[in-house]
Design a protein around this motif. Sequence first.
Motif, PDB file in Angstrom:
ATOM      1  N   PRO A  37     -57.944  98.506  80.650  1.00 57.12           N
ATOM      2  CA  PRO A  37     -57.762  98.452  82.008  1.00 57.12           C
ATOM      3  C   PRO A  37     -56.245  98.685  82.380  1.00 57.12           C
ATOM      4  CG  PRO A  37     -57.660  96.262  81.023  1.00 57.12           C
ATOM      5  CD  PRO A  37     -58.252  97.301  80.136  1.00 57.12           C
ATOM      6  N   GLU A  38     -55.805  99.206  83.691  1.00 56.23           N
ATOM      7  CA  GLU A  38     -54.520  99.380  84.046  1.00 56.23           C
ATOM      8  C   GLU A  38     -53.404  98.221  83.826  1.00 56.23           C
ATOM      9  OE1 GLU A  38     -52.858 102.137  85.082  1.00 56.23           O
ATOM     10  OE2 GLU A  38     -54.827 103.185  84.325  1.00 56.23           O
ATOM     11  N   PHE A  39     -52.537  98.237  83.089  1.00 51.18           N
ATOM     12  CA  PHE A  39     -51.775  97.247  82.755  1.00 51.18           C
ATOM     13  C   PHE A  39     -50.256  97.589  82.983  1.00 51.18           C
ATOM     14  CE2 PHE A  39     -52.438  98.718  78.523  1.00 51.18           C
ATOM     15  CZ  PHE A  39     -51.193  98.940  77.908  1.00 51.18           C
ATOM     16  N   GLU A  40     -49.320  96.613  83.057  1.00 48.25           N
ATOM     17  CA  GLU A  40     -47.956  97.184  83.073  1.00 48.25           C
ATOM     18  C   GLU A  40     -47.175  96.616  82.056  1.00 48.25           C
ATOM     19  OE1 GLU A  40     -48.444  99.584  86.417  1.00 48.25           O
ATOM     20  OE2 GLU A  40     -46.543  99.082  85.621  1.00 48.25           O
ATOM     21  N   LEU A  41     -46.115  96.613  81.791  1.00 44.45           N
ATOM     22  CA  LEU A  41     -44.901  95.992  81.180  1.00 44.45           C
ATOM     23  C   LEU A  41     -43.692  95.982  81.739  1.00 44.45           C
ATOM     24  CD1 LEU A  41     -45.307  98.597  77.759  1.00 44.45           C
ATOM     25  CD2 LEU A  41     -46.600  96.450  78.123  1.00 44.45           C
ATOM     26  N   ARG A  42     -43.276  94.711  81.567  1.00 42.86           N
ATOM     27  CA  ARG A  42     -41.837  94.275  82.003  1.00 42.86           C
ATOM     28  C   ARG A  42     -41.071  93.601  81.017  1.00 42.86           C
ATOM     29  NH1 ARG A  42     -41.294  88.981  82.631  1.00 42.86           N
ATOM     30  NH2 ARG A  42     -43.194  87.776  82.879  1.00 42.86           N
ATOM     31  N   ALA A  43     -39.784  93.833  81.362  1.00 39.55           N
ATOM     32  CA  ALA A  43     -38.769  93.067  80.495  1.00 39.55           C
ATOM     33  C   ALA A  43     -38.882  91.436  80.619  1.00 39.55           C
ATOM     34  CB  ALA A  43     -37.530  93.753  80.887  1.00 39.55           C
ATOM     35  N   ALA A  44     -38.492  90.864  79.402  1.00 41.99           N
ATOM     36  CA  ALA A  44     -38.656  89.493  79.342  1.00 41.99           C
ATOM     37  C   ALA A  44     -37.364  88.972  80.337  1.00 41.99           C
ATOM     38  CB  ALA A  44     -38.520  88.986  77.706  1.00 41.99           C
ATOM     39  N   ARG A  45     -37.883  87.714  80.860  1.00 39.50           N
ATOM     40  CA  ARG A  45     -36.932  87.171  81.638  1.00 39.50           C
ATOM     41  C   ARG A  45     -36.607  85.664  81.032  1.00 39.50           C
ATOM     42  NH1 ARG A  45     -41.003  88.481  86.304  1.00 39.50           N
ATOM     43  NH2 ARG A  45     -41.682  86.431  85.814  1.00 39.50           N
ATOM     44  N   ALA A  46     -35.567  84.987  81.599  1.00 37.99           N
ATOM     45  CA  ALA A  46     -35.292  83.756  81.061  1.00 37.99           C
ATOM     46  C   ALA A  46     -36.549  82.758  81.193  1.00 37.99           C
ATOM     47  CB  ALA A  46     -34.091  83.079  81.623  1.00 37.99           C
ATOM     48  N   ASP A  47     -37.220  82.610  82.325  1.00 34.47           N
ATOM     49  CA  ASP A  47     -38.289  81.729  82.543  1.00 34.47           C
ATOM     50  C   ASP A  47     -39.297  82.139  81.841  1.00 34.47           C
ATOM     51  OD1 ASP A  47     -38.724  84.016  84.183  1.00 34.47           O
ATOM     52  OD2 ASP A  47     -39.444  82.919  85.840  1.00 34.47           O
ATOM     53  N   ASP A  48     -39.521  83.019  80.978  1.00 36.40           N
ATOM     54  CA  ASP A  48     -40.885  83.631  80.465  1.00 36.40           C
ATOM     55  C   ASP A  48     -41.008  82.751  78.889  1.00 36.40           C
ATOM     56  OD1 ASP A  48     -41.689  85.598  81.850  1.00 36.40           O
ATOM     57  OD2 ASP A  48     -40.189  86.979  81.025  1.00 36.40           O
ATOM     58  N   PHE A  49     -39.921  81.843  78.459  1.00 32.75           N
ATOM     59  CA  PHE A  49     -40.001  81.112  77.269  1.00 32.75           C
ATOM     60  C   PHE A  49     -41.450  80.458  77.184  1.00 32.75           C
ATOM     61  CE2 PHE A  49     -39.174  77.658  74.568  1.00 32.75           C
ATOM     62  CZ  PHE A  49     -38.401  78.051  73.521  1.00 32.75           C
ATOM     63  N   GLY A  50     -41.406  79.638  78.214  1.00 31.44           N
ATOM     64  CA  GLY A  50     -42.784  78.475  78.180  1.00 31.44           C
ATOM     65  C   GLY A  50     -44.192  79.312  77.894  1.00 31.44           C
ATOM     66  N   PHE A  51     -44.414  80.332  78.633  1.00 37.38           N
ATOM     67  CA  PHE A  51     -45.554  81.247  78.468  1.00 37.38           C
ATOM     68  C   PHE A  51     -45.651  81.596  77.248  1.00 37.38           C
ATOM     69  CE2 PHE A  51     -47.626  85.198  78.573  1.00 37.38           C
ATOM     70  CZ  PHE A  51     -49.016  84.972  78.891  1.00 37.38           C
ATOM     71  N   ALA A  52     -44.564  82.247  76.620  1.00 35.05           N
ATOM     72  CA  ALA A  52     -44.607  82.975  75.509  1.00 35.05           C
ATOM     73  C   ALA A  52     -44.751  81.907  74.259  1.00 35.05           C
ATOM     74  CB  ALA A  52     -43.231  83.980  75.280  1.00 35.05           C
ATOM     75  N   ARG A  53     -44.123  80.889  74.183  1.00 33.02           N
ATOM     76  CA  ARG A  53     -44.276  79.690  73.516  1.00 33.02           C
ATOM     77  C   ARG A  53     -45.624  79.083  73.364  1.00 33.02           C
ATOM     78  NH1 ARG A  53     -45.039  74.695  73.241  1.00 33.02           N
ATOM     79  NH2 ARG A  53     -43.996  73.254  71.528  1.00 33.02           N
ATOM     80  N   ARG A  54     -46.464  78.968  74.399  1.00 37.58           N
ATOM     81  CA  ARG A  54     -47.776  78.391  74.671  1.00 37.58           C
ATOM     82  C   ARG A  54     -48.723  79.385  73.820  1.00 37.58           C
ATOM     83  NH1 ARG A  54     -45.659  76.915  79.455  1.00 37.58           N
ATOM     84  NH2 ARG A  54     -46.736  78.497  80.565  1.00 37.58           N
ATOM     85  N   LEU A  55     -48.392  80.923  74.469  1.00 37.27           N
ATOM     86  CA  LEU A  55     -49.414  81.799  73.659  1.00 37.27           C
ATOM     87  C   LEU A  55     -49.151  81.880  72.199  1.00 37.27           C
ATOM     88  CD1 LEU A  55     -51.619  83.838  74.044  1.00 37.27           C
ATOM     89  CD2 LEU A  55     -49.746  85.415  74.892  1.00 37.27           C
ATOM     90  N   TYR A  56     -48.114  81.850  71.835  1.00 39.13           N
ATOM     91  CA  TYR A  56     -47.467  81.828  70.452  1.00 39.13           C
ATOM     92  C   TYR A  56     -48.167  80.878  69.560  1.00 39.13           C
ATOM     93  CZ  TYR A  56     -44.711  81.738  66.257  1.00 39.13           C
ATOM     94  OH  TYR A  56     -44.255  81.537  64.685  1.00 39.13           O
ATOM     95  N   MET A  57     -47.942  79.570  70.206  1.00 39.62           N
ATOM     96  CA  MET A  57     -48.453  78.337  69.316  1.00 39.62           C
ATOM     97  C   MET A  57     -50.096  78.259  69.500  1.00 39.62           C
ATOM     98  SD  MET A  57     -45.965  76.687  68.151  1.00 39.62           S
ATOM     99  CE  MET A  57     -44.232  76.608  68.387  1.00 39.62           C
ATOM    100  N   ASN A  58     -50.733  78.730  70.407  1.00 38.15           N
ATOM    101  CA  ASN A  58     -52.159  78.641  70.521  1.00 38.15           C
ATOM    102  C   ASN A  58     -53.048  79.817  69.686  1.00 38.15           C
ATOM    103  OD1 ASN A  58     -52.212  76.552  72.396  1.00 38.15           O
ATOM    104  ND2 ASN A  58     -52.070  77.924  74.426  1.00 38.15           N
ATOM    105  N   SER A  59     -52.104  80.844  69.567  1.00 36.91           N
ATOM    106  CA  SER A  59     -52.895  81.813  68.785  1.00 36.91           C
ATOM    107  C   SER A  59     -52.295  81.516  67.228  1.00 36.91           C
ATOM    108  CB  SER A  59     -51.895  83.196  68.917  1.00 36.91           C
ATOM    109  OG  SER A  59     -52.258  83.629  70.182  1.00 36.91           O
TER     110      SER A  59
END
Length: 163
Positions: free
Chosen positions: A16-38
């Motif tokens: 599917p069409e997806f985009e990439l974007r640079a990380a921001r300071a407020d991305d920590f929580g989402f990234a942490r949850r996805l990392y831990m859940n995986s």
Amino acid sequence: MSTSSNPASISGVEPPEFELRAARADDFGFARRLYMNSMKPLLMALDAWNADEMEMAFRSYFIPDEIKFVTLDGRDVGWFQVSETDHDVCIDQLYLIKDVRGQGIGTALVKSIISEAADQDKNVCLSFVHGNPAHTLYRRLGFRQVSEDDTKIHMRYETRQAG
């Protein structure tokens, strides 16, 4: 960057069409949850889960300058981290939420990283936890196992000639 600049997957599935974007300071929580859940189910299966160690590891891994987020229809669906040495591009992390896995996004991302590494005359390296189903993707794309330890398999994609 949209998938229109990424090659289609080997299996012929158009992601599917997806985009990439640079990380921001407020991305920590989402990234942490996805990392831990995986990571948690994979490491629990190996009797190697330690929540405190994983928290410390994640905090040391999360380097925003090396991270891009994957967005689909305006929402974050994953993230990946790439670092470089003189001879290698290393895929340090690659996580997608469950409902977008298997749609060719991971394949497109890895193929794009391989292409960029080849343009720089660098090889690609990565490591993942035993039991990770992405193992089949990496093999299909041409990665070869170079070593393993109790919890991880280490692979390499050769884009450059030795010497």
